[in-house]
Motif scaffolding. Structure first.
Motif, PDB file in Angstrom:
ATOM      1  N   ASP A  78     -17.605  26.347 -14.276  1.00 28.50           N
ATOM      2  CA  ASP A  78     -17.337  26.902 -15.604  1.00 28.50           C
ATOM      3  C   ASP A  78     -16.014  26.424 -16.178  1.00 28.50           C
ATOM      4  N   ASP A  79     -15.058  26.111 -15.300  1.00 31.88           N
ATOM      5  CA  ASP A  79     -13.757  25.627 -15.757  1.00 31.88           C
ATOM      6  C   ASP A  79     -13.755  24.124 -16.027  1.00 31.88           C
ATOM      7  N   GLY A  80     -14.901  23.477 -15.863  1.00 22.76           N
ATOM      8  CA  GLY A  80     -15.014  22.061 -16.195  1.00 22.76           C
ATOM      9  C   GLY A  80     -14.494  21.106 -15.142  1.00 22.76           C
ATOM     10  N   LEU A  81     -14.324  21.572 -13.890  1.00 23.00           N
ATOM     11  CA  LEU A  81     -13.742  20.696 -12.871  1.00 23.00           C
ATOM     12  C   LEU A  81     -14.667  19.555 -12.459  1.00 23.00           C
ATOM     13  N   ILE A  82     -15.980  19.674 -12.745  1.00 22.01           N
ATOM     14  CA  ILE A  82     -16.894  18.566 -12.413  1.00 22.01           C
ATOM     15  C   ILE A  82     -17.466  17.909 -13.659  1.00 22.01           C
ATOM     16  N   GLY A  95     -16.400  31.082   2.607  1.00 21.13           N
ATOM     17  CA  GLY A  95     -16.566  29.681   2.981  1.00 21.13           C
ATOM     18  C   GLY A  95     -15.722  28.799   2.088  1.00 21.13           C
ATOM     19  N   THR A  96     -15.554  27.562   2.525  1.00 20.33           N
ATOM     20  CA  THR A  96     -14.677  26.625   1.817  1.00 20.33           C
ATOM     21  C   THR A  96     -15.434  25.859   0.747  1.00 20.33           C
ATOM     22  N   VAL A  97     -14.897  25.895  -0.465  1.00 18.67           N
ATOM     23  CA  VAL A  97     -15.412  25.092  -1.573  1.00 18.67           C
ATOM     24  C   VAL A  97     -14.593  23.811  -1.650  1.00 18.67           C
ATOM     25  N   ARG A  98     -15.286  22.679  -1.705  1.00 27.69           N
ATOM     26  CA  ARG A  98     -14.582  21.391  -1.740  1.00 27.69           C
ATOM     27  C   ARG A  98     -15.003  20.594  -2.965  1.00 27.69           C
ATOM     28  N   LEU A  99     -14.047  19.813  -3.472  1.00 34.73           N
ATOM     29  CA  LEU A  99     -14.250  19.025  -4.691  1.00 34.73           C
ATOM     30  C   LEU A  99     -13.843  17.587  -4.437  1.00 34.73           C
ATOM     31  N   ARG A 100     -14.660  16.671  -4.913  1.00 36.62           N
ATOM     32  CA  ARG A 100     -14.271  15.262  -4.895  1.00 36.62           C
ATOM     33  C   ARG A 100     -14.476  14.679  -6.279  1.00 36.62           C
ATOM     34  N   ALA A 101     -13.379  14.334  -6.923  1.00 33.53           N
ATOM     35  CA  ALA A 101     -13.423  13.820  -8.293  1.00 33.53           C
ATOM     36  C   ALA A 101     -13.658  12.316  -8.302  1.00 33.53           C
ATOM     37  N   LEU A 102     -14.147  11.837  -9.417  1.00 37.32           N
ATOM     38  CA  LEU A 102     -14.380  10.413  -9.596  1.00 37.32           C
ATOM     39  C   LEU A 102     -13.073   9.647  -9.364  1.00 37.32           C
ATOM     40  N   GLY A 103     -13.111   8.679  -8.466  1.00 37.41           N
ATOM     41  CA  GLY A 103     -11.929   7.894  -8.142  1.00 37.41           C
ATOM     42  C   GLY A 103     -11.162   8.386  -6.937  1.00 37.41           C
ATOM     43  N   ASP A 104     -11.437   9.631  -6.478  1.00 37.43           N
ATOM     44  CA  ASP A 104     -10.771  10.148  -5.287  1.00 37.43           C
ATOM     45  C   ASP A 104     -11.306   9.453  -4.039  1.00 37.43           C
ATOM     46  N   THR A 105     -10.506   9.429  -3.004  1.00 39.25           N
ATOM     47  CA  THR A 105     -10.939   8.843  -1.732  1.00 39.25           C
ATOM     48  C   THR A 105     -11.257   9.903  -0.689  1.00 39.25           C
ATOM     49  N   GLU A 106     -10.992  11.172  -1.013  1.00 38.91           N
ATOM     50  CA  GLU A 106     -11.316  12.236  -0.071  1.00 38.91           C
ATOM     51  C   GLU A 106     -11.537  13.538  -0.821  1.00 38.91           C
ATOM     52  N   TRP A 107     -12.087  14.522  -0.103  1.00 31.23           N
ATOM     53  CA  TRP A 107     -12.350  15.831  -0.677  1.00 31.23           C
ATOM     54  C   TRP A 107     -11.088  16.687  -0.674  1.00 31.23           C
ATOM     55  N   ARG A 108     -10.979  17.590  -1.639  1.00 28.49           N
ATOM     56  CA  ARG A 108      -9.886  18.562  -1.628  1.00 28.49           C
ATOM     57  C   ARG A 108     -10.465  19.965  -1.721  1.00 28.49           C
ATOM     58  N   VAL A 109      -9.762  20.912  -1.155  1.00 28.31           N
ATOM     59  CA  VAL A 109     -10.208  22.298  -1.112  1.00 28.31           C
ATOM     60  C   VAL A 109      -9.890  22.987  -2.441  1.00 28.31           C
ATOM     61  N   VAL A 110     -10.855  23.725  -2.948  1.00 26.30           N
ATOM     62  CA  VAL A 110     -10.639  24.580  -4.110  1.00 26.30           C
ATOM     63  C   VAL A 110     -10.345  25.984  -3.579  1.00 26.30           C
ATOM     64  N   GLU A 111      -9.152  26.456  -3.779  1.00 23.51           N
ATOM     65  CA  GLU A 111      -8.770  27.763  -3.260  1.00 23.51           C
ATOM     66  C   GLU A 111      -9.566  28.868  -3.948  1.00 23.51           C
TER      67      GLU A 111
END
Length: 376
Positions: free
Chosen positions: A139-143, A275-291
């Motif tokens: 909803d916040d547009g992160l993807i 559980g852990t929510v993870r995000l990988r944005a276009l151009g990233d090389t690894e996943w990051r955790v969404v707190e």
């Protein structure tokens, strides 16, 4: 909230322990009566809850201090118990699925509307920080604009651990009706309602062997498809691919992934609250955790009923019957699509439930915590 809300529980099988752990000491509710076909189970449960009574179903439904019936019976009994409660003027909160068949589910909702009582339905796991944080990220547009999702549940079958698994393999059971409500409910929270489905299904074995308990080694017949897959067309244009199976050993797939124009979101198991929510944005090389940024922290089964009580008729419950009916139609139509080999449009529509603000466990476990989330 005033006086605690009176709850009567029908069905004291395996899942009841999780509900009792949440509800027995919650100040917003009071368990006043418990009923089960096995009188020894209701007696044992009542003995552990001060002020409650072991009861027959008929006596429980007749009690004026029972305001809501928590229906934890096997799926085949969901409709009969829920309709009986509604006809007695009680609200109902039912374990998933809402009913075994879509017509039965629709009858529950129509009778409840006519009786002016409320219906809630599991799963409420999707109200925890796992699914709700993922929803907030979408909803916040992160993807970016969401385009698609995948949902995967693969196990060897519940007969390996459940001492009485028969109901998993008769109509109303199977991997889709048993586990699908978690995944499809989560997908509706994430992407909104479903417009149409296309499905395929198979059955690997005609029998299963019970692996634990007093009946270990006993063979039971399989009357339903045990591997179901399909595509859900959401109203917003996104496509979700779902697989539910009792025929596989394991999977490395994320329980749910949501793919957008600018990022992919990995969503934790919707059968759990956190559980852990993870995000990988276009151009990233690894996943990051969404707190965690939304949801009932450290949620547990029964929070959906507490949310219903907190709604008090002034807003739709977040684990409401309208969503449960839409989920039920999605599942039964997916099975019909598999049998008929065609795309089928749904007849129901459900709005995405209101999001859950990030709520600390000490807050939702207090009597007045949910007042803050009622509309004025």
């Amino acid at each position: 909230m005033g006086d605690p809300h009176g709850v009567g529980i029908v069905g004291l099988g395996v899942i009841s322990r999780a509900y009792l752990d949440t509800l027995a000491n919650h100040p917003a509710v009071r368990i006043v009566a418990l009923a089960d076909l096995d009188a020894s189970r209701s007696a044992a449960a009542a003995a552990a809850i001060p002020g409650s009574e072991a009861s027959s179903v008929e006596r429980l439904l007749a009690r004026p201090d029972v305001q809501t019936v928590l229906n934890l019976t096997i799926p085949a009994a969901h409709a009969d118990i829920s309709l009986g409660a509604i006809d007695a003027g009680k609200n109902v909160y039912v374990e998933k699925p809402l009913a075994v068949t879509f017509p039965d589910g629709r009858s529950i909702m129509e009778r409840a509307t006519a009786a002016r009582v409320h219906v809630g339905c599991a799963p409420d796991t999707v109200l925890g920080t796992g699914t709700q944080t993922a929803r907030a990220a979408v909803d916040d547009g992160l993807i970016g604009r969401p385009l698609a999702a995948t949902a995967v549940m693969v196990t060897p079958g519940h007969e390996r651990w459940h001492p009485h698994p028969d109901f998993y393999y008769v109509p109303g059971g199977g991997p889709l009706l048993d586990m699908g409500p978690y995944y499809i409910s989560a997908l509706i929270h994430l992407l909104g309602p479903v417009r149409a489905v296309v499905g395929a299904a198979s059955r690997l074995r005609a029998e299963r062997v019970i692996g634990s308990g007093p009946r270990a080694g006993q063979r039971i017949p399989v009357e339903v498809d045990t591997h179901v897959t399909g595509v859900l067309e959401h109203v917003n244009g996104a496509l979700s691919t779902i697989t539910t199976s009792f025929d596989g050993v394991a999977t490395t797939a994320a329980p749910i992934e949501v793919h957008g124009e600018t990022a992919t979101l990995a969503v934790p198991d919707p059968n759990n609250f956190d559980g852990t929510v993870r995000l990988r944005a276009l151009g990233d090389t690894e996943w990051r955790v969404v707190e965690p940024r939304a949801g009932y922290a450290e949620g547990s089964r029964g929070i959906g009923l507490i949310d219903l009580v907190g709604a008090d008729g002034r807003r739709p419950p977040r684990a409401g019957g309208d969503v449960a009916l839409h989920v039920l139609e999605t599942m039964t139509t997916l099975l019909r699509s598999a049998a008929e080999g065609r795309r089928i449009e749904l007849t129901t529509m459900a709005q995405r439930p209101a999001p859950v603000p990030l709520t600390a466990v000490d807050d939702w476990k207090t009597e007045h915590a949910l007042d803050a989330y009622r509309p004025e």
